[in-house]
Write an enzyme that holds these catalytic residues in place. Structure first.
Site, short mmCIF file in Angstrom:
data_model
loop_
_atom_site.label_atom_id
_atom_site.label_comp_id
_atom_site.label_asym_id
_atom_site.label_seq_id
_atom_site.Cartn_x
_atom_site.Cartn_y
_atom_site.Cartn_z
N HIS A 20 0.83 -1.21 0.00
CA HIS A 20 0.00 0.00 0.00
C HIS A 20 0.86 1.24 0.00
O HIS A 20 0.58 2.22 -0.68
CB HIS A 20 -0.83 0.04 1.30
N GLU A 62 0.58 -14.75 -19.23
CA GLU A 62 1.59 -14.59 -18.19
C GLU A 62 2.11 -15.93 -17.68
O GLU A 62 2.91 -15.99 -16.77
CB GLU A 62 1.08 -13.70 -17.05
N ASP A 67 4.57 -11.63 -14.23
CA ASP A 67 4.41 -13.06 -13.95
C ASP A 67 5.07 -13.92 -15.02
O ASP A 67 5.58 -15.00 -14.71
CB ASP A 67 2.92 -13.42 -13.83
N CYS A 101 1.02 -5.30 -20.35
CA CYS A 101 0.63 -4.47 -19.20
C CYS A 101 1.54 -4.73 -18.00
O CYS A 101 1.30 -4.21 -16.92
CB CYS A 101 -0.83 -4.69 -18.83
C1 PEP Z 1 1.86 -9.06 -14.71
O1 PEP Z 1 1.93 -10.16 -14.17
O2 PEP Z 1 2.72 -8.61 -15.50
C2 PEP Z 1 0.70 -8.18 -14.46
C3 PEP Z 1 0.50 -7.09 -15.16
O3 PEP Z 1 -0.12 -8.50 -13.44
P1 PEP Z 1 0.26 -8.38 -11.88
O4 PEP Z 1 1.52 -7.55 -11.79
O5 PEP Z 1 -0.90 -7.72 -11.25
O6 PEP Z 1 0.45 -9.80 -11.50
MG MG Z 2 0.22 -11.07 -13.20
#
Ligand code: PEP
Ligand code: MG
Length: 590
Positions: A200, A442, A466, A513
């Site tokens: 957080h 991922e 991931d 992303c």
């Molecule tokens: C990722 O795994 O790259 C992703 C965007 O999701 P998170 O970071 O929320 O696992």
């Molecule tokens: Mg992820």
């Protein structure tokens, strides 16, 4: 150790919020848990001790209530206020209060000791959860226990309200409540012993644009209130009691950083287009509603990833369909007419939800997470899906499914979505009948079969965070293997290339992303692989737009074909570092 304090010391931690700051330290000390003593009590002392404990709980509750009031009068968002509400609930919960009272009575020990033991038991549980975000919930409990212990002792913990002039806040850890009360200008930056990128504290720091370095382990021992400190939140560097010449170097760096930041606003309304005319969508990643202002200020063309798990955390119950709907409607309204990609719940399963049975998974990262959890807990999944679908009537929405490992999961999720659509139709509730569905890529198994996945979905989004974790077998929250986190690893490059080519061949949109999208040296590679949608934090948007506008796709492709010849990440890195200054002059890369 005393000597170190007045000497120049350099420490490296995790830079979670970029920027340079120079100022005097304000150290928040007093960790109640460490100070708890052990006393044996007898007879009437037992009930007196229970009463003393209850009084400390009430004092802590009053403290939180006044923080809440202040947040309301300061016009803080509901997201921040609900964190305090969750803390108030935890404080009254049997898990802490009831168990402590029971321990006082059964074991005839003083309140401090009983609370310490109960808290340690809970922390053991939370700290064994290999989910960075959920581990932070353990730290919420620790903060509350410390607050109660301090009230039991009659001592006063230094708090941010004691901060009278602008300073750099130094603490073992900062509670969400404390971070939410930070005011840019008074808090010049902050440094903590504990913490990780998705705590957080880190999220708030980025949202408030306050430079911060966390995970420093011993910063509270190395700094005293009044010491001069320099924070470089971009590199994670902290310098304690710097010499005048070092201060001057960093003053210049700060000036350069701020000038560069300001100069980037020039790009805000310019098209995100390469020199040879390729359009690249630059979207924003968000966790809390407060981030929207910053994303819009930095020209986000939409939300490319809304991590909805933040709606579920910090509370005892599950969000209702109406709560989902309200949250999504707010985002859609603020972003209108830009698209919003809503990712369905991506958490470590039943460990998150207090009402559910817990399971001891040996490898939680490989366990009942994200889509697996949702498909197993269809009722919970449907509440969210109905909220998303209803929100889709209000503006352009896409549904993104996390942690997809194969086609079956997509088909199963789509059946549940169809079920929700049929129910909403029966109930006469409006939704976008053509709402697009996408899959996160991922997990390596999904990456390899992107061609098959492309037949099932409207778009794919590569989660590089991931994807690196699973393809390189490195736990993304384990600092001991962090050195293996190599986006330039030839395997990672090959996997991303495979996914991009398969999606492009199938004619579906492919974006990234994960964190790689927001860093220019990686973004250039993604463009070269044929990816034209990148989603990132507000801080990165204009930096990446600047890159996009300074290079051609032809150059990016040439760079990509060259780097595919190398055998190691360092060879790739060396080549990119040598090549990039010719293509793209990033004044602040130094
Ligand atoms: C990722 O795994 O790259 C992703 C965007 O999701 P998170 O970071 O929320 O696992
Ligand atoms: Mg992820």
């Amino acid at each position: 150790m005393g000597e170190i304090k007045k000497h120049v010391a350099l420490m490296k931690g995790i830079g979670v919020s970029a920027g340079v700051t120079i100022g005097r330290a304000f150290v928040i000390k007093g960790r109640g848990l460490d100070l708890a003593h052990h006393d044996h009590i007898e007879g009437p002392e037992v009930e007196a001790e229970v009463a003393r404990f209850e009084n400390a709980i009430n004092m802590s509750s009053d403290e939180l209530t006044s923080v809440r009031k202040k947040m309301e009068s300061d016009g803080r968002g509901q997201e921040h206020i609900s964190i305090i509400d969750a803390h108030l609930l935890i404080l009254k919960d049997h898990m802490i209060t009831g168990d402590t009272i029971e321990k006082i009575r059964k074991e005839r020990v003083n309140a401090e000791w009983a609370l310490k033991k109960v808290t340690e038991g809970l922390l053991d549980f939370f700290n064994n959860i290999e989910d960075e975000y959920l581990m932070q919930r353990g730290s919420d409990i620790e903060h509350l226990a410390n607050m109660v212990l301090i009230n039991l002792s009659g001592r006063k913990r230094e708090s941010l309200s004691d901060l009278k002039s602008p300073a750099v806040v130094v603490a073992h850890d900062l509670s969400p409540a404390e971070t939410a009360l930070m005011v840019k200008g008074t808090v010049l930056g902050f440094l903590t012993d504990a913490g990780a990128k998705t705590s957080h504290t880190a999220i708030m720091a980025r949202a408030l644009e306050i430079p911060a370095v966390v995970g420093l382990e011993t910063i509270t021992h190395n700094v005293d209130t009044g010491d001069m400190v320099i924070i470089d939140g971009t590199t994670g560097t902290v310098i304690i009691n710097p010499s005048k010449s070092v201060v001057n170097v960093y003053k210049k760096r700060k000036e350069r950083y701020e000038n560069y930041g300001r100069s980037l606003f020039h790009y805000k309304d310019l098209p995100s287009e390469t020199t040879d005319g390729q359009k690249v969508s630059l979207m924003g990643n968000m966790e809390i509603v407060e981030e929207i202002d910053s994303l819009l200020k930095n020209g986000a063309e939409g939300i490319g990833l809304y991590r909805t798990e933040f709606l579920y955390l910090n509370r005892k119950d599950l969000p209702t369909e109406e709560e989902h709907l309200a949250a999504y409607e707010t985002i859609i309204r603020r972003m209108n007419p830009r698209p919003v990609v809503i990712r369905t719940l991506d958490v470590g399963g039943d460990k998150l939800l207090p009402d559910m049975a817990t399971s001891d998974e040996i490898n939680p990262a490989l366990g009942l997470r994200a889509i697996r959890f949702c498909l197993k807990n269809k009722d919970i999944f449907k509440v969210q899906l109905r909220g998303i679908l209803r929100a889709s009537a209000k503006g352009p929405v896409q549904i993104l499914l996390p942690m997809i490992s194969g086609v079956e999961e997509i088909r199963h999720a789509k059946r549940v979505i169809e079920e929700c659509k049929a129910e909403l139709t029966d109930e006469g509730k409006d939704f976008d009948h053509k709402v697009e569905i996408g899959a996160m890529i991922e997990i390596p198994s999904a990456a390899v079969i992107t061609d098959l996945i492309a037949r099932e979905v409207d778009f794919v989004s590569i989660g590089t965070n991931d994807l690196l974790q699973y393809s390189l077998a490195i736990d993304r929250v384990n600092e001991h293997v962090a050195y293996l986190y190599e986006p330039f690893h030839p395997a990672v490059l090959r996997i991303i290339k495979t996914v991009a080519e398969a999606a492009n061949k199938a004619g579906i949109s492919v974006g990234v992303c994960g964190e790689m999208a927001g860093e220019p040296e990686y973004a250039i590679i993604l463009l070269g692989f044929g990816i034209d949608k990148l989603s990132m934090s507000a801080y990165s948007l204009l930096r990446v737009k600047r890159l996009v506008r300074s290079i051609s796709i032809k150059q990016a492709k040439e760079l990509c074909s060259k780097i595919m010849e190398f055998s190691t990440a360092s060879e790739v890195e060396q080549y990119i570092n040598a090549k990039i200054p010719d293509l793209y002059k990033e004044e602040f890369w130094s």
